[in-house]
Design a protein around this motif. Structure first.
Motif, PDB file in Angstrom:
ATOM      1  N   CYS A  32       0.835  -1.209   0.000  1.00  0.00           N
ATOM      2  CA  CYS A  32       0.000   0.000   0.000  1.00  0.00           C
ATOM      3  C   CYS A  32       0.866   1.254   0.000  1.00  0.00           C
ATOM      4  CB  CYS A  32      -0.935   0.013   1.198  1.00  0.00           C
ATOM      5  SG  CYS A  32      -2.227  -1.245   1.106  1.00  0.00           S
ATOM      6  N   HIS A  33       1.952   1.235   0.763  1.00  0.00           N
ATOM      7  CA  HIS A  33       2.861   2.381   0.802  1.00  0.00           C
ATOM      8  C   HIS A  33       3.478   2.618  -0.572  1.00  0.00           C
ATOM      9  CE1 HIS A  33       6.710   4.468   1.594  1.00  0.00           C
ATOM     10  NE2 HIS A  33       5.943   5.174   2.424  1.00  0.00           N
ATOM     11  N   SER A  34       3.920   1.564  -1.228  1.00  0.00           N
ATOM     12  CA  SER A  34       4.514   1.697  -2.564  1.00  0.00           C
ATOM     13  C   SER A  34       3.515   2.253  -3.563  1.00  0.00           C
ATOM     14  CB  SER A  34       5.030   0.347  -3.058  1.00  0.00           C
ATOM     15  OG  SER A  34       6.106  -0.076  -2.274  1.00  0.00           O
ATOM     16  N   ARG A  35       2.297   1.741  -3.525  1.00  0.00           N
ATOM     17  CA  ARG A  35       1.265   2.204  -4.452  1.00  0.00           C
ATOM     18  C   ARG A  35       0.942   3.686  -4.206  1.00  0.00           C
ATOM     19  NH1 ARG A  35      -2.059  -1.921  -4.131  1.00  0.00           N
ATOM     20  NH2 ARG A  35      -3.078  -1.155  -2.252  1.00  0.00           N
ATOM     21  N   LYS A  36       0.774   4.075  -2.931  1.00  0.00           N
ATOM     22  CA  LYS A  36       0.452   5.468  -2.602  1.00  0.00           C
ATOM     23  C   LYS A  36       1.594   6.394  -3.007  1.00  0.00           C
ATOM     24  CE  LYS A  36      -0.767   8.479   1.297  1.00  0.00           C
ATOM     25  NZ  LYS A  36       0.409   9.312   1.494  1.00  0.00           N
ATOM     26  N   THR A  37       2.822   6.016  -2.673  1.00  0.00           N
ATOM     27  CA  THR A  37       3.974   6.844  -3.001  1.00  0.00           C
ATOM     28  C   THR A  37       4.129   7.001  -4.509  1.00  0.00           C
ATOM     29  OG1 THR A  37       5.084   6.175  -0.967  1.00  0.00           O
ATOM     30  CG2 THR A  37       6.473   7.083  -2.713  1.00  0.00           C
ATOM     31  N   ALA A  38       3.961   5.909  -5.241  1.00  0.00           N
ATOM     32  CA  ALA A  38       4.090   5.977  -6.703  1.00  0.00           C
ATOM     33  C   ALA A  38       3.029   6.882  -7.316  1.00  0.00           C
ATOM     34  CB  ALA A  38       3.994   4.580  -7.309  1.00  0.00           C
ATOM     35  N   SER A  39       1.832   6.864  -6.753  1.00  0.00           N
ATOM     36  CA  SER A  39       0.770   7.712  -7.303  1.00  0.00           C
ATOM     37  C   SER A  39       1.039   9.186  -7.013  1.00  0.00           C
ATOM     38  CB  SER A  39      -0.596   7.308  -6.755  1.00  0.00           C
ATOM     39  OG  SER A  39      -0.759   7.710  -5.425  1.00  0.00           O
ATOM     40  N   GLU A  40       1.805   9.473  -5.953  1.00  0.00           N
ATOM     41  CA  GLU A  40       2.081  10.854  -5.571  1.00  0.00           C
ATOM     42  C   GLU A  40       3.338  11.411  -6.226  1.00  0.00           C
ATOM     43  OE1 GLU A  40       0.097  10.608  -1.134  1.00  0.00           O
ATOM     44  OE2 GLU A  40       2.262  10.386  -1.338  1.00  0.00           O
ATOM     45  N   ASP A  41       4.365  10.567  -6.390  1.00  0.00           N
ATOM     46  CA  ASP A  41       5.648  11.102  -6.874  1.00  0.00           C
ATOM     47  C   ASP A  41       5.964  10.752  -8.319  1.00  0.00           C
ATOM     48  OD1 ASP A  41       6.585   8.495  -6.890  1.00  0.00           O
ATOM     49  OD2 ASP A  41       8.013   8.791  -5.276  1.00  0.00           O
ATOM     50  N   GLY A  42       5.023  10.136  -9.010  1.00  0.00           N
ATOM     51  CA  GLY A  42       5.229   9.857 -10.423  1.00  0.00           C
ATOM     52  C   GLY A  42       5.908   8.534 -10.705  1.00  0.00           C
ATOM     53  N   GLY A  43       6.072   7.689  -9.701  1.00  0.00           N
ATOM     54  CA  GLY A  43       6.666   6.380  -9.925  1.00  0.00           C
ATOM     55  C   GLY A  43       5.764   5.484 -10.755  1.00  0.00           C
ATOM     56  N   PHE A  44       6.319   4.457 -11.319  1.00  0.00           N
ATOM     57  CA  PHE A  44       5.590   3.485 -12.138  1.00  0.00           C
ATOM     58  C   PHE A  44       4.893   4.153 -13.322  1.00  0.00           C
ATOM     59  CE2 PHE A  44       5.063   1.487  -7.772  1.00  0.00           C
ATOM     60  CZ  PHE A  44       6.155   0.663  -7.907  1.00  0.00           C
ATOM     61  N   GLY A  45       5.474   5.259 -13.838  1.00  0.00           N
ATOM     62  CA  GLY A  45       4.911   5.929 -15.005  1.00  0.00           C
ATOM     63  C   GLY A  45       3.728   6.838 -14.722  1.00  0.00           C
ATOM     64  N   ASN A  46       3.422   7.080 -13.437  1.00  0.00           N
ATOM     65  CA  ASN A  46       2.314   7.957 -13.083  1.00  0.00           C
ATOM     66  C   ASN A  46       2.759   9.427 -13.123  1.00  0.00           C
ATOM     67  OD1 ASN A  46       0.373   5.891 -12.362  1.00  0.00           O
ATOM     68  ND2 ASN A  46       1.688   5.505 -10.587  1.00  0.00           N
ATOM     69  N   ALA A  47       1.840  10.309 -13.390  1.00  0.00           N
ATOM     70  CA  ALA A  47       2.138  11.743 -13.326  1.00  0.00           C
ATOM     71  C   ALA A  47       2.288  12.155 -11.866  1.00  0.00           C
ATOM     72  CB  ALA A  47       1.006  12.533 -13.977  1.00  0.00           C
ATOM     73  N   ARG A  48       3.230  13.055 -11.617  1.00  0.00           N
ATOM     74  CA  ARG A  48       3.434  13.548 -10.252  1.00  0.00           C
ATOM     75  C   ARG A  48       2.290  14.458  -9.855  1.00  0.00           C
ATOM     76  NH1 ARG A  48       8.931  15.898  -7.545  1.00  0.00           N
ATOM     77  NH2 ARG A  48       8.064  16.073  -5.484  1.00  0.00           N
ATOM     78  N   ARG A  49       1.737  14.226  -8.672  1.00  0.00           N
ATOM     79  CA  ARG A  49       0.654  15.071  -8.161  1.00  0.00           C
ATOM     80  C   ARG A  49       1.240  16.376  -7.645  1.00  0.00           C
ATOM     81  NH1 ARG A  49      -3.009  11.168  -4.351  1.00  0.00           N
ATOM     82  NH2 ARG A  49      -3.521   9.630  -5.921  1.00  0.00           N
ATOM     83  N   GLN A  50       0.537  17.448  -7.914  1.00  0.00           N
ATOM     84  CA  GLN A  50       0.957  18.765  -7.404  1.00  0.00           C
ATOM     85  C   GLN A  50       0.361  18.967  -6.024  1.00  0.00           C
ATOM     86  OE1 GLN A  50       3.168  20.651  -9.011  1.00  0.00           O
ATOM     87  NE2 GLN A  50       3.234  18.974 -10.466  1.00  0.00           N
ATOM     88  N   PRO A  51       1.122  19.595  -5.105  1.00  0.00           N
ATOM     89  CA  PRO A  51       0.600  19.831  -3.755  1.00  0.00           C
ATOM     90  C   PRO A  51      -0.565  20.788  -3.739  1.00  0.00           C
ATOM     91  CG  PRO A  51       2.834  20.721  -3.973  1.00  0.00           C
ATOM     92  CD  PRO A  51       2.457  20.093  -5.277  1.00  0.00           C
TER      93      PRO A  51
END
Length: 51
Positions: A32-51
């Motif tokens: 769950c931590h890996s999935r949440k972090t990747a969704s926030e910081d652009g990991g795994f090809g995801n766009a980085r979320r803006q604060p």
């Protein structure tokens, strides 16, 4: 005994005050931590979320 990763509820993005503030921590299982972090910081090809 295996420990759960500590997640920052609000990403610290290098802010050391936020990083060390225990009020902003929550335990999450590793997957769950890996999935949440990747969704926030652009990991795994995801766009980085803006604060």
């Amino acid at each position: 005994m295996q420990q759960s990763p500590v997640d920052h509820i609000i990403p610290h993005r290098g802010d050391t005050e936020r990083f060390w503030d225990p009020d902003g921590w929550q335990p999450l299982c590793a997957s769950c931590h890996s999935r949440k972090t990747a969704s926030e910081d652009g990991g795994f090809g995801n766009a980085r979320r803006q604060p």
